[in-house]
Design an enzyme around this catalytic site. Structure first.
Site, PDB file in Angstrom:
ATOM      1  CD  GLU A   1      -2.871  -1.102   0.019  1.00 31.69           C
ATOM      2  OE1 GLU A   1      -3.128  -0.015  -0.534  1.00 31.69           O
ATOM      3  OE2 GLU A   1      -3.312  -2.190  -0.387  1.00 31.69           O
TER       4      GLU A   1
ATOM      5  CB  CYS B   1      -1.482   6.714   2.990  1.00 29.54           C
ATOM      6  SG  CYS B   1      -2.464   5.737   4.102  1.00 29.54           S
TER       7      CYS B   1
HETATM    8  P1  NAD Z   1       9.125   5.349   2.557  1.00 30.24           P
HETATM    9  O1  NAD Z   1       8.825   4.678   1.257  1.00 30.24           O
HETATM   10  O2  NAD Z   1      10.203   6.360   2.577  1.00 30.24           O
HETATM   11  O3  NAD Z   1       9.540   4.266   3.635  1.00 30.24           O
HETATM   12  C1  NAD Z   1       8.739   3.129   3.886  1.00 30.24           C
HETATM   13  C2  NAD Z   1       9.653   2.002   4.271  1.00 30.24           C
HETATM   14  O4  NAD Z   1      10.459   1.676   3.148  1.00 30.24           O
HETATM   15  C3  NAD Z   1      10.620   2.360   5.399  1.00 30.24           C
HETATM   16  O5  NAD Z   1      10.806   1.236   6.224  1.00 30.24           O
HETATM   17  C4  NAD Z   1      11.884   2.694   4.666  1.00 30.24           C
HETATM   18  O6  NAD Z   1      13.044   2.521   5.437  1.00 30.24           O
HETATM   19  C5  NAD Z   1      11.825   1.702   3.531  1.00 30.24           C
HETATM   20  N1  NAD Z   1      12.650   2.056   2.392  1.00 30.24           N
HETATM   21  C6  NAD Z   1      12.975   3.278   1.934  1.00 30.24           C
HETATM   22  N2  NAD Z   1      13.793   3.176   0.887  1.00 30.24           N
HETATM   23  C7  NAD Z   1      13.977   1.869   0.680  1.00 30.24           C
HETATM   24  C8  NAD Z   1      14.724   1.111  -0.250  1.00 30.24           C
HETATM   25  N3  NAD Z   1      15.454   1.679  -1.193  1.00 30.24           N
HETATM   26  N4  NAD Z   1      14.668  -0.230  -0.156  1.00 30.24           N
HETATM   27  C9  NAD Z   1      13.908  -0.835   0.777  1.00 30.24           C
HETATM   28  N5  NAD Z   1      13.214  -0.179   1.694  1.00 30.24           N
HETATM   29  C10 NAD Z   1      13.227   1.148   1.641  1.00 30.24           C
HETATM   30  O7  NAD Z   1       7.756   5.914   3.140  1.00 30.24           O
HETATM   31  P2  NAD Z   1       7.497   6.642   4.540  1.00 30.24           P
HETATM   32  O8  NAD Z   1       8.051   8.020   4.428  1.00 30.24           O
HETATM   33  O9  NAD Z   1       7.904   5.819   5.696  1.00 30.24           O
HETATM   34  O10 NAD Z   1       5.922   6.674   4.541  1.00 30.24           O
HETATM   35  C11 NAD Z   1       5.222   7.586   3.778  1.00 30.24           C
HETATM   36  C12 NAD Z   1       4.613   6.961   2.549  1.00 30.24           C
HETATM   37  O11 NAD Z   1       3.869   5.820   2.927  1.00 30.24           O
HETATM   38  C13 NAD Z   1       3.631   7.896   1.872  1.00 30.24           C
HETATM   39  O12 NAD Z   1       3.778   7.807   0.475  1.00 30.24           O
HETATM   40  C14 NAD Z   1       2.286   7.355   2.324  1.00 30.24           C
HETATM   41  O13 NAD Z   1       1.231   7.687   1.464  1.00 30.24           O
HETATM   42  C15 NAD Z   1       2.553   5.889   2.362  1.00 30.24           C
HETATM   43  N6  NAD Z   1       1.613   5.187   3.229  1.00 30.24           N
HETATM   44  C16 NAD Z   1       0.629   4.453   2.636  1.00 30.24           C
HETATM   45  C17 NAD Z   1      -0.322   3.793   3.406  1.00 30.24           C
HETATM   46  C18 NAD Z   1      -1.411   2.989   2.762  1.00 30.24           C
HETATM   47  O14 NAD Z   1      -2.041   2.186   3.448  1.00 30.24           O
HETATM   48  N7  NAD Z   1      -1.667   3.157   1.487  1.00 30.24           N
HETATM   49  C19 NAD Z   1      -0.265   3.893   4.798  1.00 30.24           C
HETATM   50  C20 NAD Z   1       0.762   4.650   5.376  1.00 30.24           C
HETATM   51  C21 NAD Z   1       1.697   5.283   4.567  1.00 30.24           C
END
Ligand code: NAD
Length: 542
Positions: free
Chosen positions: A292, A326
């Site tokens: 998500e 989100c």
């Molecule tokens: P992010 O993508 O920066 O990080 C999410 C996770 O991915 C973290 O654990 C991070 O360390 C990891 N990550 C980052 N780069 C990576 C890589 N290169 N390889 C593997 N893992 C990696 O997102 P965030 O800032 O933590 O959260 C915000 C985002 O999450 C927003 O876009 C928001 O809309 C989305 N979100 C969606 C939902 C949903 O249910 N649709 C819910 C909550 C948040």
């Protein structure tokens, strides 16, 4: 064992008020004071053991960025390999443990969380992710307890789903866990999602590697402790904070990789999908890819809507938790005839919004998560300030001298495709576009085609025809659609959550649909009277 046990019916965790002098408020304030004064050290947890690598990073308070809450150890290659190995060892027992025993562990975790750990969990989430008491309560206590209780209930519901039988034949479905491990990569913004992504597969008998977001390690670690106290066997969930790309490289190279349970940004999810596709021939089975991601969540307001209700939905939907949900409302289409009335109501409500430290309970808004987020949001605000097609009509001030504070900001644009109408900002910023009342249907179409996302959105209207039209035109624009309500606040068991298009695989967190992704079904047909000759009756002589 010799019984068809019934899982306790899930009841959503009541949300406590934290009103002045309430026992929960007194307890929470005490915990906040205690935790702010004690810097802790957070290890990895692999095979049930604390592992210290000496490769350290810090957890800070976003609203007071010089304050360090904890130093945490980060995983390197060796620890990831150990975590994979331990998970495979744990799988041998966990994957065949009676489901009622597994269920009991997670039900106990929910009780511990909502009971003795409630204040600690809330305080950790408030300090580490800069949530006010209410935002923390609905996330790390209520929603996380709901995920645990509902998921075990849905597990039993899935197991009860069995095929038909014919005479002399018994058909059985067995919901096997996947072979290998699930890689749970979790976001900063909800401690509940942090807890749900590794536990949902584990409830179905899988083992998980949990990589928390760097900015949420402090609160996520509290939940890890709860799981062990609840009786989670070693190795079933290994906790491996650390550098995302390096960890992911190793994990996605493992033949035991059986799936990813992800919540976060679209770019990272697409990278995970691509990388796992490239490695496909290395894996023992086709990995389950569940994710998500972001949203550009909308509100379309019809001329028959109530201005007061619309403005309340915007203040809460766009600005609660600083717009870092989100589902946060980040674009709104408002009818010209109602604009003045809505704007008057909005100004009245926004003038009462206070921003500040999470320990000041009168603050509705706190800080955004970190410096990169602060800079990104500030960049969008500056872009609007500099652009002829937009003006900032509320807020717009950004100040990171003490914490990462950004005022609730409203951009008014004359261009429905203005950058801030299309891209996810993930901060307390909403953009308005005012349309001519008679262009309602065109505006719905515009809304439907403006952004790549399809997560949440809603319509405000008292006119039923206007509601019906919106439901029809916006059918694929949101996985969670609201009629006369804000775009945030989905509740487990009530509004299964997730979206399509670029927003994700829409497997609906906290529902049986999500849990089904973590099983590989075996059908067994047992024949009580096997045939004794190959000849069928039609082959007999006339
Ligand atoms: P992010 O993508 O920066 O990080 C999410 C996770 O991915 C973290 O654990 C991070 O360390 C990891 N990550 C980052 N780069 C990576 C890589 N290169 N390889 C593997 N893992 C990696 O997102 P965030 O800032 O933590 O959260 C915000 C985002 O999450 C927003 O876009 C928001 O809309 C989305 N979100 C969606 C939902 C949903 O249910 N649709 C819910 C909550 C948040």
């Amino acid at each position: 064992m010799n019984s068809n046990y019934k899982i306790p019916a899930p009841i959503n965790e009541p949300i406590l008020s934290y009103a002045p002098n309430s026992p929960e408020r007194i307890q929470l304030k005490k915990k906040l004071d205690e935790m702010i004064q004690t810097k802790i050290e957070i290890p990895l947890i692999i095979d049930g053991k604390e592992v210290k690598t000496g490769h350290m990073a810090s957890c800070i308070c976003p609203h007071d960025h010089q304050h360090i809450l904890a130093e945490f150890h980060q995983a390197g290659e060796r620890e990831i390999q150990d975590a994979i190995e331990s998970s495979q060892e744990a799988w041998l027992k966990w994957s065949i443990m009676p489901w009622e025993e597994r269920a009991a562990i997670f039900l106990r975790a929910a009780e511990l969380l909502a009971g003795p750990y409630r204040a600690e969990m809330n305080a950790a989430t408030m300090l580490c992710q800069s949530k006010n008491a209410y935002q923390a309560e609905i996330d790390c206590v209520a929603e996380l307890a709901d995920f645990l209780r509902y998921n075990v209930h849905f597990m039993q519901k899935i197991y009860q789903t069995q095929p038909n039988n014919s005479r002399g034949i018994w058909n059985r479905l067995e919901y096997r866990p996947l072979e290998g491990f699930i890689y749970a990569i979790t976001p900063f913004n909800f401690t509940s999602i942090g807890g749900n992504l590794p536990t949902a597969p584990a409830i179905m008998g899988n083992v998980s590697l949990w990589k928390p977001a760097r900015t949420a390690v402090y609160s996520n670690y509290v939940f890890m402790k709860i799981l062990f106290e609840a009786g989670l066997p070693k190795g079933v969930i290994n906790f491996i904070p650390g550098p995302s790309s390096a960890i992911t490289d190793i994990v996605l190279d493992s033949p035991h990789f059986a799936g990813v349970h992800f919540t976060g940004s679209t770019e990272v999810f697409q990278m995970l999908w691509k990388r796992s596709s490239e490695n496909l021939s290395k894996y023992k089975s086709y990995p389950r890819i569940v994710g998500e991601t972001g949203g550009k969540d909308f509100l379309v307001v019809h001329s028959s809507a109530c201005p007061r209700e619309v403005s309340t939905a915007i203040v809460r939907g766009a600005f609660e938790y600083q717009g870092q949900k989100c589902s946060a409302n980040s674009r709104a289409y408002l009818p010209k005839s109602q604009w003045n009335a809505i704007w008057k109501e909005l100004q009245e409500q926004l003038s009462r919004v206070k921003m500040g430290d999470v320990r000041d309970f009168s603050a509705f808004i706190n800080a955004v998560i970190d410096k990169p987020s602060f800079d990104k949001i500030k960049g969008y605000i500056q872009y609007a300030k500099d652009h002829k097609d937009a003006q900032i009509i509320w807020g717009g001030t950004c100040d990171d001298s003490k914490g990462y504070f950004i005022e609730p900001t409203i951009i008014l644009t004359t261009d429905p495709h203005f950058k801030t109408m299309e891209e996810e900002i993930f901060g307390p910023v909403i953009t308005f576009y005012i349309y001519e009342d008679e262009k309602y249907e065109d505006t719905l179409e515009l809304c439907n085609t403006t952004s790549a996302y399809g997560l949440t959105g809603g319509v405000f209207a008292q006119d039923r025809e206007a509601v019906i039209l919106a439901e029809h035109v916006l059918r694929h624009a949101a996985g969670n659609f609201y009629i006369n309500d804000k775009t945030t606040g989905a509740v487990v068991g009530h509004q299964p959550f997730g979206g399509g298009r670029s927003s994700g695989t829409n497997d609906k967190a906290g529902s049986e649909f999500n849990l089904l992704r973590w099983t590989s079904i075996r059908n067994t047909k047992e024949c009580f009277t096997p045939a004794k000759d190959f000849v069928y009756p039609f082959m007999d002589e006339e």
